[in-house]
Write a protein that holds these residues in place. Structure first.
Motif, PDB file in Angstrom:
ATOM      1  N   GLY A  66       0.813  -1.216   0.000  1.00  0.00           N
ATOM      2  CA  GLY A  66       0.000   0.000   0.000  1.00  0.00           C
ATOM      3  C   GLY A  66       0.843   1.260   0.000  1.00  0.00           C
ATOM      4  O   GLY A  66       0.474   2.265  -0.612  1.00  0.00           O
ATOM      5  N   ALA A  67       1.990   1.236   0.655  1.00  0.00           N
ATOM      6  CA  ALA A  67       2.851   2.416   0.729  1.00  0.00           C
ATOM      7  C   ALA A  67       3.513   2.745  -0.604  1.00  0.00           C
ATOM      8  O   ALA A  67       3.989   3.866  -0.800  1.00  0.00           O
ATOM      9  N   THR A  68       3.552   1.795  -1.516  1.00  0.00           N
ATOM     10  CA  THR A  68       4.150   2.075  -2.829  1.00  0.00           C
ATOM     11  C   THR A  68       3.227   2.899  -3.714  1.00  0.00           C
ATOM     12  O   THR A  68       3.630   3.322  -4.794  1.00  0.00           O
ATOM     13  N   GLY A  69       1.992   3.117  -3.269  1.00  0.00           N
ATOM     14  CA  GLY A  69       1.031   3.846  -4.080  1.00  0.00           C
ATOM     15  C   GLY A  69       0.243   2.957  -5.001  1.00  0.00           C
ATOM     16  O   GLY A  69      -0.460   3.453  -5.893  1.00  0.00           O
ATOM     17  N   ALA A  70       0.326   1.632  -4.804  1.00  0.00           N
ATOM     18  CA  ALA A  70      -0.418   0.697  -5.651  1.00  0.00           C
ATOM     19  C   ALA A  70      -1.911   0.868  -5.433  1.00  0.00           C
ATOM     20  O   ALA A  70      -2.365   1.339  -4.381  1.00  0.00           O
ATOM     21  N   SER A  71      -2.704   0.482  -6.414  1.00  0.00           N
ATOM     22  CA  SER A  71      -4.159   0.588  -6.322  1.00  0.00           C
ATOM     23  C   SER A  71      -4.695  -0.389  -5.280  1.00  0.00           C
ATOM     24  O   SER A  71      -4.020  -1.346  -4.887  1.00  0.00           O
ATOM     25  N   PHE A  76      -5.034  -8.024  -4.149  1.00  0.00           N
ATOM     26  CA  PHE A  76      -4.441  -9.200  -4.807  1.00  0.00           C
ATOM     27  C   PHE A  76      -3.182  -9.656  -4.068  1.00  0.00           C
ATOM     28  O   PHE A  76      -2.984 -10.858  -3.847  1.00  0.00           O
ATOM     29  N   SER A  77      -2.357  -8.701  -3.672  1.00  0.00           N
ATOM     30  CA  SER A  77      -1.134  -9.052  -2.942  1.00  0.00           C
ATOM     31  C   SER A  77      -1.465  -9.731  -1.613  1.00  0.00           C
ATOM     32  O   SER A  77      -0.812 -10.697  -1.211  1.00  0.00           O
ATOM     33  N   VAL A 127      -4.249 -11.433  -0.844  1.00  0.00           N
ATOM     34  CA  VAL A 127      -4.778 -12.775  -1.086  1.00  0.00           C
ATOM     35  C   VAL A 127      -3.651 -13.731  -1.455  1.00  0.00           C
ATOM     36  O   VAL A 127      -3.599 -14.882  -0.989  1.00  0.00           O
ATOM     37  N   ALA A 128      -2.735 -13.243  -2.305  1.00  0.00           N
ATOM     38  CA  ALA A 128      -1.593 -14.079  -2.675  1.00  0.00           C
ATOM     39  C   ALA A 128      -0.734 -14.404  -1.456  1.00  0.00           C
ATOM     40  O   ALA A 128      -0.267 -15.535  -1.277  1.00  0.00           O
ATOM     41  N   GLY A 129      -0.534 -13.398  -0.581  1.00  0.00           N
ATOM     42  CA  GLY A 129       0.231 -13.633   0.635  1.00  0.00           C
ATOM     43  C   GLY A 129      -0.458 -14.629   1.553  1.00  0.00           C
ATOM     44  O   GLY A 129       0.195 -15.474   2.180  1.00  0.00           O
ATOM     45  N   LEU A 130      -1.786 -14.530   1.643  1.00  0.00           N
ATOM     46  CA  LEU A 130      -2.542 -15.476   2.465  1.00  0.00           C
ATOM     47  C   LEU A 130      -2.358 -16.899   1.960  1.00  0.00           C
ATOM     48  O   LEU A 130      -2.043 -17.819   2.731  1.00  0.00           O
ATOM     49  N   LEU A 131      -2.566 -17.093   0.658  1.00  0.00           N
ATOM     50  CA  LEU A 131      -2.458 -18.442   0.094  1.00  0.00           C
ATOM     51  C   LEU A 131      -1.031 -18.971   0.162  1.00  0.00           C
ATOM     52  O   LEU A 131      -0.799 -20.127   0.525  1.00  0.00           O
ATOM     53  N   ALA A 132      -0.064 -18.107  -0.175  1.00  0.00           N
ATOM     54  CA  ALA A 132       1.332 -18.553  -0.156  1.00  0.00           C
ATOM     55  C   ALA A 132       1.757 -18.945   1.251  1.00  0.00           C
ATOM     56  O   ALA A 132       2.372 -20.000   1.463  1.00  0.00           O
ATOM     57  N   GLY A 133       1.424 -18.102   2.224  1.00  0.00           N
ATOM     58  CA  GLY A 133       1.813 -18.399   3.601  1.00  0.00           C
ATOM     59  C   GLY A 133       1.099 -19.615   4.161  1.00  0.00           C
ATOM     60  O   GLY A 133       1.711 -20.473   4.808  1.00  0.00           O
ATOM     61  N   ALA A 134      -0.213 -19.712   3.917  1.00  0.00           N
ATOM     62  CA  ALA A 134      -0.985 -20.842   4.441  1.00  0.00           C
ATOM     63  C   ALA A 134      -0.536 -22.146   3.806  1.00  0.00           C
ATOM     64  O   ALA A 134      -0.409 -23.171   4.491  1.00  0.00           O
ATOM     65  N   LEU A 135      -0.284 -22.132   2.489  1.00  0.00           N
ATOM     66  CA  LEU A 135       0.184 -23.355   1.823  1.00  0.00           C
ATOM     67  C   LEU A 135       1.572 -23.732   2.308  1.00  0.00           C
ATOM     68  O   LEU A 135       1.887 -24.921   2.475  1.00  0.00           O
ATOM     69  N   SER A 136       2.416 -22.722   2.519  1.00  0.00           N
ATOM     70  CA  SER A 136       3.762 -23.008   3.029  1.00  0.00           C
ATOM     71  C   SER A 136       3.699 -23.612   4.429  1.00  0.00           C
ATOM     72  O   SER A 136       4.400 -24.581   4.733  1.00  0.00           O
ATOM     73  N   MET A 137       2.844 -23.055   5.287  1.00  0.00           N
ATOM     74  CA  MET A 137       2.686 -23.600   6.634  1.00  0.00           C
ATOM     75  C   MET A 137       2.153 -25.025   6.588  1.00  0.00           C
ATOM     76  O   MET A 137       2.634 -25.910   7.316  1.00  0.00           O
ATOM     77  N   PRO A 165     -11.026  -4.868   5.250  1.00  0.00           N
ATOM     78  CA  PRO A 165     -11.479  -3.568   4.697  1.00  0.00           C
ATOM     79  C   PRO A 165     -11.484  -3.544   3.172  1.00  0.00           C
ATOM     80  O   PRO A 165     -12.395  -2.958   2.568  1.00  0.00           O
ATOM     81  N   TYR A 166     -10.495  -4.171   2.564  1.00  0.00           N
ATOM     82  CA  TYR A 166     -10.435  -4.193   1.098  1.00  0.00           C
ATOM     83  C   TYR A 166     -11.526  -5.085   0.518  1.00  0.00           C
ATOM     84  O   TYR A 166     -12.104  -4.782  -0.528  1.00  0.00           O
ATOM     85  N   LEU A 167     -11.834  -6.173   1.206  1.00  0.00           N
ATOM     86  CA  LEU A 167     -12.922  -7.043   0.747  1.00  0.00           C
ATOM     87  C   LEU A 167     -14.268  -6.357   0.877  1.00  0.00           C
ATOM     88  O   LEU A 167     -15.214  -6.665   0.126  1.00  0.00           O
ATOM     89  N   LEU A 168     -14.383  -5.413   1.817  1.00  0.00           N
ATOM     90  CA  LEU A 168     -15.632  -4.679   2.011  1.00  0.00           C
ATOM     91  C   LEU A 168     -15.718  -3.436   1.130  1.00  0.00           C
ATOM     92  O   LEU A 168     -16.673  -2.653   1.244  1.00  0.00           O
ATOM     93  N   GLY A 169     -14.718  -3.202   0.295  1.00  0.00           N
ATOM     94  CA  GLY A 169     -14.783  -2.107  -0.675  1.00  0.00           C
ATOM     95  C   GLY A 169     -14.072  -0.843  -0.270  1.00  0.00           C
ATOM     96  O   GLY A 169     -14.122   0.148  -1.024  1.00  0.00           O
ATOM     97  N   LEU A 170     -13.418  -0.800   0.877  1.00  0.00           N
ATOM     98  CA  LEU A 170     -12.676   0.396   1.272  1.00  0.00           C
ATOM     99  C   LEU A 170     -11.395   0.504   0.469  1.00  0.00           C
ATOM    100  O   LEU A 170     -10.880  -0.491  -0.055  1.00  0.00           O
TER     101      LEU A 170
END
Length: 371
Positions: free
Chosen positions: A168-173, A179-180, A182-192, A304-309
């Motif tokens: 978020g600090a990079t100014g990304a949308s 997306f980042s 969700v990807a982090g959630l899946l990557a971390g959970a699958l790795s665990m 918050p992002y899933l709720l549209g914020l």
């Protein structure tokens, strides 16, 4: 029930004394109710121990009633937190109630209060150790799976919060941040999950490779009794020379040897064949649990992002949710370890926010560099 060794009632106690004594009386009333409620939800020796501790609290009540005289009425009401603890004790009887009761006993001011007897101060010190012992039993039952759940969720919480803050600090949308995350959630959970599966499976295979087989039964009849290598097996498994000889002669059908039969057969499990390692649990179950625990924590900063914020508002709400969750997980770990829930929650909050701040600064740096 008469008090153990009460002070003589003071004719004209001042208001500060009355307030303090009534507070003590309210605490003793609450503690007696809590221990009695816990005793009702347990059985055997533990229930008997809790009932006797509750009786001791009744003795303490009588001491303060004796000092207060007419000021003991109307009976003081316990604090809101004490009444909440009573509610938990009556309906759940959880180890967390014992952990909180342990901390309450440890904070007793009787040792420094001249109006409390030495016996009462000693009682409170002993009560803390009694409740500590009872809490330890419950902690040992809970510590494995429950602690794994708390730490797994905390890992997901901190890692994904830090990831979202950095991106978020990079100014990304907002869509890119989501997306980042969700990807982090899946990557971390699958790795665990993969790590837990490999860990449990490898440990099971290691134990299987080390477990004795039934070879001693299968080939014993073909061995040369005069070159008795069967003894070597038992000696290699940790038996003394005499015990190994006795076991080997038993396998050959001889029971007359220069050894003590009372050495007996303490290592007879090798004849029963391999046993399942139930203590390890299922490798698939462990993997699924790790996935679920990590994912549950990693989902919180995404809400918050899933709720549209979007934008700064989404980051603020996300970090507020993360902070609340960190305090809860830290407080739970504090209760399990017998430490202060507030301090452990604050420590967990500082660690989580520290990780998020570092990645946020890194994101700001990349945003400035790119632009």
């Amino acid at each position: 029930m008469p008090p153990s060794a009460p002070h003589q009632p003071i004719q004209q106690p001042h208001r500060a004394q009355i307030r303090r004594w009534r507070r003590y009386l309210a605490e003793e009333i609450s503690e007696a109710r809590i221990y009695a409620a816990l005793a009702e939800r347990t059985e055997g020796e533990e229930a008997e121990i809790l009932r006797k501790v509750a009786q001791a609290e009744l003795r303490h009540q009588n001491h303060w009633r004796s000092l207060l005289g007419q000021h003991a009425y109307p009976e003081p009401r316990p604090s809101v937190s004490a009444r909440f603890l009573e509610l938990l004790a009556k309906n759940f009887g959880s180890v967390f109630v014992l952990a909180l009761a342990q901390r309450a006993e440890g904070r007793s001011p009787y040792a420094e209060d001249p109006d409390a007897t030495e016996a009462m101060a000693a009682d409170e010190a002993i009560h803390e150790e009694i409740i500590r012992a009872l809490s330890t039993q419950g902690r040992e039952k809970l510590s494995g799976n429950f602690r794994a759940a708390v730490f797994g969720a905390n890992d997901g919480l901190v890692s994904n919060a830090a990831l979202i803050m950095g991106v978020g600090a990079t100014g990304a949308s907002s869509s890119m941040v989501l997306f980042s995350g969700v990807a982090g959630l899946l990557a971390g959970a699958l790795s665990m999950a993969a790590g837990e599966f490999v860990s449990v499976r490898s440990q099971r295979e290691l134990l299987d490779a080390s477990r004795p087989t039934q070879v001693t039964l299968d080939v014993a009849q073909d061995l040369d009794i005069h070159q008795n290598e069967l003894e070597l097996i038992y000696k290699a498994r940790g038996m003394s020379e005499e015990a190994a000889r006795h076991r080997a002669m038993e396998r050959f059908g001889y029971f007359t040897c220069d050894c003590d039969p009372s050495l007996s057969f303490q290592l007879g499990a090798e004849d029963e064949g391999p046993k399942p390692h139930n203590a390890l649990g299922s490798d698939v179950g462990a993997a699924a649990s790790s996935f679920s625990f990590f994912a549950s924590g990693a989902l919180i900063p995404l809400l918050p992002y899933l709720l549209g914020l979007s934008g700064p508002l989404a980051i603020v709400v996300s970090m507020a949710l993360v902070g609340f969750a960190l305090i809860i997980t830290g407080g739970v770990v504090g209760l399990l370890s017998g430490a202060s829930p507030l301090k452990r929650g604050a420590r967990q909050l500082a660690i989580g926010y520290g990780a998020a701040l570092l990645t946020f600064l890194l994101g700001v740096l990349f945003n400035t560099t790119v632009s």
